[in-house]
Design a protein around this motif. Sequence first.
Motif, short mmCIF file in Angstrom:
data_model
loop_
_atom_site.label_atom_id
_atom_site.label_comp_id
_atom_site.label_asym_id
_atom_site.label_seq_id
_atom_site.Cartn_x
_atom_site.Cartn_y
_atom_site.Cartn_z
N PHE A 57 0.68 -1.10 0.12
CA PHE A 57 0.21 -0.03 0.00
C PHE A 57 0.78 1.43 -0.07
N HIS A 58 2.19 1.11 0.43
CA HIS A 58 2.94 2.36 0.27
C HIS A 58 3.15 3.01 -1.17
N LEU A 59 3.32 1.82 -2.15
CA LEU A 59 3.83 2.13 -3.42
C LEU A 59 2.90 1.49 -4.66
N VAL A 60 2.53 0.28 -4.19
CA VAL A 60 1.70 -0.57 -5.21
C VAL A 60 0.61 -0.04 -5.79
N ALA A 61 -0.19 0.19 -4.76
CA ALA A 61 -1.70 0.36 -5.02
C ALA A 61 -1.67 1.41 -5.81
N SER A 62 -1.10 2.71 -5.60
CA SER A 62 -0.99 3.89 -6.41
C SER A 62 -0.25 3.64 -7.88
N ALA A 63 0.72 2.82 -7.79
CA ALA A 63 1.30 2.47 -9.17
C ALA A 63 0.42 1.80 -10.05
N LEU B 28 14.74 0.63 3.34
CA LEU B 28 15.58 0.97 2.29
C LEU B 28 14.82 1.47 0.95
N GLU B 29 13.80 1.26 0.79
CA GLU B 29 12.96 2.04 -0.32
C GLU B 29 12.43 3.13 0.32
N TYR B 30 12.05 3.34 1.49
CA TYR B 30 11.61 4.62 1.89
C TYR B 30 12.94 5.51 2.09
N TRP B 31 14.05 5.25 2.30
CA TRP B 31 14.99 6.06 2.30
C TRP B 31 15.25 6.60 1.03
N LEU B 32 15.41 5.62 0.03
CA LEU B 32 16.04 6.22 -1.43
C LEU B 32 14.96 7.24 -1.90
N ILE B 33 13.61 6.88 -1.69
CA ILE B 33 12.65 7.68 -2.21
C ILE B 33 12.50 9.00 -1.37
N ALA B 34 12.66 9.23 -0.06
CA ALA B 34 12.74 10.21 0.75
C ALA B 34 13.59 11.14 0.31
N ILE C 260 15.98 -3.52 -12.39
CA ILE C 260 16.52 -4.70 -13.08
C ILE C 260 15.58 -5.01 -14.23
N PHE C 261 15.95 -6.13 -15.11
CA PHE C 261 15.15 -6.56 -16.18
C PHE C 261 14.62 -5.33 -16.81
N ARG C 262 15.14 -4.41 -17.17
CA ARG C 262 14.64 -3.25 -17.96
C ARG C 262 14.60 -3.57 -19.45
N THR C 263 13.28 -3.12 -19.77
CA THR C 263 13.05 -3.13 -21.31
C THR C 263 13.28 -1.99 -22.06
N ALA C 264 13.43 -2.04 -23.26
CA ALA C 264 13.80 -0.63 -23.92
C ALA C 264 13.07 0.43 -23.62
N ASN C 265 11.56 0.38 -23.62
CA ASN C 265 10.89 1.58 -23.37
C ASN C 265 10.60 1.75 -21.90
N ALA C 266 11.24 1.40 -20.91
CA ALA C 266 10.88 1.46 -19.48
C ALA C 266 11.53 2.83 -19.21
N PRO C 267 10.42 3.63 -18.50
CA PRO C 267 10.97 4.86 -18.05
C PRO C 267 12.01 5.03 -17.18
N ALA C 268 12.65 5.99 -17.16
CA ALA C 268 14.06 6.32 -16.22
C ALA C 268 13.51 6.22 -14.88
N ARG C 269 12.21 6.83 -14.58
CA ARG C 269 11.86 6.68 -13.24
C ARG C 269 10.59 6.39 -13.09
N ALA C 270 10.22 5.40 -11.98
CA ALA C 270 8.70 5.22 -11.81
C ALA C 270 8.59 4.61 -10.38
N SER C 271 7.50 4.33 -9.93
CA SER C 271 7.25 4.07 -8.52
C SER C 271 7.78 2.64 -8.46
N SER C 272 8.03 2.26 -7.22
CA SER C 272 8.61 0.95 -6.98
C SER C 272 7.52 -0.20 -7.13
#
Length: 389
Positions: A239-245, A363-369, A377-389
């Motif tokens: 619920f911190h990130l996935v629900a809104s994503a 760790l995720e909270y610290w990185l985002i804050a 990882i496992f990025r595709t060619a059209n993946a955005p540079a930044r996105a929700s976790s």
Amino acid sequence: MAELTIPARAQARDRATWTELFYDLVLAFGVGQIAHALAAHPGWHSLGGCLLVLTPLWWAWVDVVMAMNAVRETSAQRVFLLLAGLATYGMGVAAPHALETRSESLLYAGCYLALRLVIGEAIRRECAVYTIHPYRAGLAFALALFGCAVLPDAWRTGCWAVAVGAEILAPLVLSGHLRQLAFGVNHLPERFGLFVIIALGENVVSVGARLAGTAPGPVGLLAVALAFLIGCALWWLYFHLVASAVAHALRTHPTPSIVVRDVLSYGHLVLVSGLLLVSVGADLIVAEPVAVPHAFAAALLPTGAALFILTFCYTRWRMFGAASATRFLGGLALLGLVAAAPRLPGLVTLAAAALILVSVNALEYWLIASGRQVPLIFRTANAPARASS
């Protein structure tokens, strides 16, 4: 580029209704029955049987959500949901022994058939409504399960597994149909999030009920606290990130039906299955926290937690073209705990799982804050540079 057909009246369903929440209470009973059956007889055979009765319950719930998602609530629709709840209630009553006796199998399959007929009537009344399983396909699966219910015991489970497997694969085979799904971008994430809450609640209820009415010592209280901490960490992961994503992906994905099928339908089935394993595993450990559990029982909690956290890698990849390295590494750590758990006291397994899950969240909270990017990882060619976790 394929787009979903969204009827104008779909915009009226933006939040869950009180009737839908009541229906979810009935569903919570069914999930609890399945969890209790596995806790009473932990083993591979019991686990397989529980998944075979959980899956039709899940797909029926998904189709009820999709059928109600695109229509304005009326008295007729409330009656539809209450009838669906009655059929679901019957499935929950029969779930623990649905594969063991013919009478319980007939009750479960008969209620499932009734539920499919109710869904079909709702679809007939609202001709622009679409669900994950087309009406005829869903009815065929229900009839197949009903046919399996009358078979001798030696044949029932195998045939039941084939029917459930076909139901699981149907959205992939009928992918063209999914482009016609009508949905509300706020309503669907909320409904699936509520199902996650139901599964998380089973962990709270089962562990708390285990010690209710007893006089637990310090070790027992510590075990309960750790189990609750694990539930909190799993809640935060979702619920911190996935629900809104998910809501963001439904708005921005070039083919939203992929999000509905792969993330909400398939992905959340795995998430709920993982939470079910966590609930049963925590229940068994809290019963004897200082003992070294049997190998199967010891592995349930870390396996469920690993399944839960690694599924986010898949769902994020399907939504945004990349997976979170933090969650992938956390999942690998939990898999390592699976290997070690049969040689550890249950309390140590609880503490280690809690430490891993809380560490990933922190760790995720610290990185985002701090304005940093969560490693991908496992990025595709059209993946955005930044996105929700």
